[in-house]
Design an enzyme around this catalytic site. Sequence first.
Site, short mmCIF file in Angstrom:
data_model
loop_
_atom_site.label_atom_id
_atom_site.label_comp_id
_atom_site.label_asym_id
_atom_site.label_seq_id
_atom_site.Cartn_x
_atom_site.Cartn_y
_atom_site.Cartn_z
N GLU A 95 -14.90 -16.16 34.49
CA GLU A 95 -16.32 -16.04 34.12
C GLU A 95 -17.09 -15.92 35.43
O GLU A 95 -17.70 -14.90 35.72
CB GLU A 95 -16.76 -17.27 33.31
CG GLU A 95 -18.21 -17.23 32.85
CD GLU A 95 -18.66 -18.50 32.11
OE1 GLU A 95 -18.00 -19.56 32.28
OE2 GLU A 95 -19.69 -18.44 31.40
N ASP A 101 -20.58 -18.21 22.49
CA ASP A 101 -20.49 -19.22 23.55
C ASP A 101 -21.39 -20.43 23.25
O ASP A 101 -20.90 -21.43 22.71
CB ASP A 101 -20.83 -18.59 24.91
CG ASP A 101 -20.18 -19.30 26.09
OD1 ASP A 101 -19.46 -20.27 25.86
OD2 ASP A 101 -20.40 -18.88 27.25
N1 ADE Z 1 -19.32 -25.08 28.62
C1 ADE Z 1 -20.10 -24.57 27.66
N2 ADE Z 1 -20.26 -23.26 27.83
C2 ADE Z 1 -19.53 -22.90 28.92
C3 ADE Z 1 -19.28 -21.69 29.61
N3 ADE Z 1 -19.81 -20.52 29.23
N4 ADE Z 1 -18.50 -21.71 30.70
C4 ADE Z 1 -17.97 -22.86 31.12
N5 ADE Z 1 -18.17 -24.03 30.51
C5 ADE Z 1 -18.95 -24.05 29.42
ZN ZN Z 2 -17.56 -20.99 26.85
#
Ligand code: ADE
Ligand code: ZN
Length: 340
Positions: free
Chosen positions: A200, A278
């Site tokens: 990410e 998400d």
């Molecule tokens: N916790 C909640 N959403 C998240 C994300 N997008 N990336 C990492 N941890 C998270």
């Molecule tokens: Zn996440």
Amino acid sequence: MSVINRFIEAMPKAELHLHIEGTLEPEMMIALAQRNGIQLSYADVDAVRRAFAFGSLQDFLDVYYAGMSVLVTSRDFFDLAFAYLSRMHSQNVRHVEIFFDPQGHTARGVTFDTVLSGLVDALERAKRDFGISSKLIMCFLRHLPEEEAFSTLNDACRCRDHIFAIGLDSSEKGHPPSKFSRVYREARQQGFVAVAHAGEEGPPAYVCEALDDLEVKRIDHGNRALEDPYLVQRLVNDQVPMTICPLSNQRLKVCPDLRQHPLRRMLKSGLLVSVNSDDPSYFGGYLTENFIAIQSALDLDRSEIIQLGRNAFKSSFMTDAEKQSALDQFDRFVERFDWH
Ligand code: ADE
Ligand code: ZN
């Protein structure tokens, strides 16, 4: 409404990347703070919404952990999850695989069993009332030490019937998947399926580690895997599912302009990608809104939307028979849809 948006709304859907704590709407946050006598640093709903401007994942996580402090009783977790599931019913979602962050609660003195019992009750009621099937994925907070993950895994082992998989979330940079190799090995031995957030904000090497060290069956996000052509080829060859979250990517500046989002490129490369929300309360949209935003930004055509819709069921942890039945229903819906 455009015909493609009508299709998106009506299409049977599955969601595979959803943090239940990320569905906490500002209205519920304020109401639960009052119900539980919790002092929040936000005076009202507008003040909460003003805090939803994030420059990075860490900016978001700071607000996300502050927000979840209002969740105290089993009833709170039930109300949170049932509100999400009711909304998913209204969006024609048929199957959900939901993350929860027990360490965000146990650290505040809320027991693991309090959290889990509220969530399980909501999932059972949604199965009864709406026919939504579900699985729970328990996440380890990667910014915390391995030892605390082991203790959380112990709790999960006591409640094995209710938890299907384990995941890894929170601050990615500086916390590589390999930090949790031993925890994951033990969890896999105990019968949990493994997934992890990777790529990410972290580098492609973290995606490789998730595959090699954690033996994950699915990558959450994985955007940065595209920087490594060999890794892309591997993900394509092995058809490793990747859960993509367009509005999250936009709001957390992983991809600030959705018109530059790589989703179409991912589809064309043969990656098994799906669309997910998400943390919908924080990022401005649930599953349908994510589809509509990315369709409009990239001008995705109906065959691309259909492929994304099917990919979600294919990428799920349903049994092969359940998947086949869900895909058959999906295909029947597509055949009957009136495009005029
Ligand atoms: N916790 C909640 N959403 C998240 C994300 N997008 N990336 C990492 N941890 C998270
Ligand atoms: Zn996440």
